[in-house]
Design a protein around this motif. Sequence first.
Motif, PDB file in Angstrom:
ATOM      1  N   GLN A 107      62.940 -26.261 -57.125  1.00 30.72           N
ATOM      2  CA  GLN A 107      63.258 -25.520 -58.015  1.00 30.72           C
ATOM      3  C   GLN A 107      63.695 -24.315 -57.417  1.00 30.72           C
ATOM      4  O   GLN A 107      64.327 -23.497 -58.576  1.00 30.72           O
ATOM      5  CB  GLN A 107      62.541 -25.486 -58.578  1.00 30.72           C
ATOM      6  N   ALA A 108      62.604 -23.351 -56.876  1.00 28.15           N
ATOM      7  CA  ALA A 108      63.065 -22.169 -56.046  1.00 28.15           C
ATOM      8  C   ALA A 108      64.387 -22.276 -55.318  1.00 28.15           C
ATOM      9  O   ALA A 108      64.403 -20.870 -55.914  1.00 28.15           O
ATOM     10  CB  ALA A 108      61.583 -21.839 -55.314  1.00 28.15           C
ATOM     11  N   GLN A 109      64.257 -23.037 -55.423  1.00 28.07           N
ATOM     12  CA  GLN A 109      66.073 -23.008 -54.831  1.00 28.07           C
ATOM     13  C   GLN A 109      67.279 -22.994 -55.092  1.00 28.07           C
ATOM     14  O   GLN A 109      68.504 -22.014 -55.424  1.00 28.07           O
ATOM     15  CB  GLN A 109      66.459 -23.575 -53.161  1.00 28.07           C
ATOM     16  N   ARG A 110      67.516 -23.240 -56.244  1.00 30.95           N
ATOM     17  CA  ARG A 110      67.669 -23.653 -57.496  1.00 30.95           C
ATOM     18  C   ARG A 110      67.526 -22.251 -58.220  1.00 30.95           C
ATOM     19  O   ARG A 110      69.246 -21.826 -57.899  1.00 30.95           O
ATOM     20  CB  ARG A 110      67.800 -24.505 -58.760  1.00 30.95           C
ATOM     21  N   ARG A 111      66.704 -21.262 -58.226  1.00 29.06           N
ATOM     22  CA  ARG A 111      66.993 -20.082 -58.762  1.00 29.06           C
ATOM     23  C   ARG A 111      66.906 -19.323 -58.462  1.00 29.06           C
ATOM     24  O   ARG A 111      67.422 -17.782 -58.385  1.00 29.06           O
ATOM     25  CB  ARG A 111      65.539 -20.486 -59.030  1.00 29.06           C
ATOM     26  N   GLY A 112      67.327 -19.794 -56.829  1.00 29.39           N
ATOM     27  CA  GLY A 112      67.176 -18.769 -55.909  1.00 29.39           C
ATOM     28  C   GLY A 112      66.250 -18.255 -55.069  1.00 29.39           C
ATOM     29  O   GLY A 112      66.843 -16.641 -54.811  1.00 29.39           O
ATOM     30  N   ASP A 113      65.070 -18.345 -55.551  1.00 27.61           N
ATOM     31  CA  ASP A 113      64.158 -17.675 -55.008  1.00 27.61           C
ATOM     32  C   ASP A 113      64.280 -18.191 -53.171  1.00 27.61           C
ATOM     33  O   ASP A 113      64.244 -19.408 -53.251  1.00 27.61           O
ATOM     34  CB  ASP A 113      62.654 -18.388 -55.182  1.00 27.61           C
ATOM     35  N   SER A 114      63.900 -17.438 -52.693  1.00 27.77           N
ATOM     36  CA  SER A 114      63.318 -17.953 -50.752  1.00 27.77           C
ATOM     37  C   SER A 114      62.159 -19.051 -51.290  1.00 27.77           C
ATOM     38  O   SER A 114      61.809 -19.547 -50.203  1.00 27.77           O
ATOM     39  CB  SER A 114      63.374 -16.425 -50.033  1.00 27.77           C
ATOM     40  N   GLY A 115      60.373 -18.580 -51.934  1.00 21.75           N
ATOM     41  CA  GLY A 115      59.796 -19.196 -51.588  1.00 21.75           C
ATOM     42  C   GLY A 115      58.550 -18.906 -50.214  1.00 21.75           C
ATOM     43  O   GLY A 115      58.334 -17.561 -50.725  1.00 21.75           O
TER      44      GLY A 115
END
Length: 67
Positions: A46-54
């Motif tokens: 989900q973080a990757q889909r939002r563009g967050d690096s996590g």
Amino acid sequence: MSTPREDGQAPPERMRDYRVEAKLRQSPDLHRLAQLFTGMALARTQAQRRGDSGSGQNPGGPVESKT
């Protein structure tokens, strides 16, 4: 576990007597462990889909070595 926070304020009243206890088990709870890893994988997706690096790592990029 009533340590002062970084902003210098005391923890909320409901957390002042909070205690964490660990119990030694003969065998790990594999169902809970699987749930943990599944939850981590879903959160990362989900973080990757939002563009967050996590975690701050780039799992698709090259690995750099300092040797």
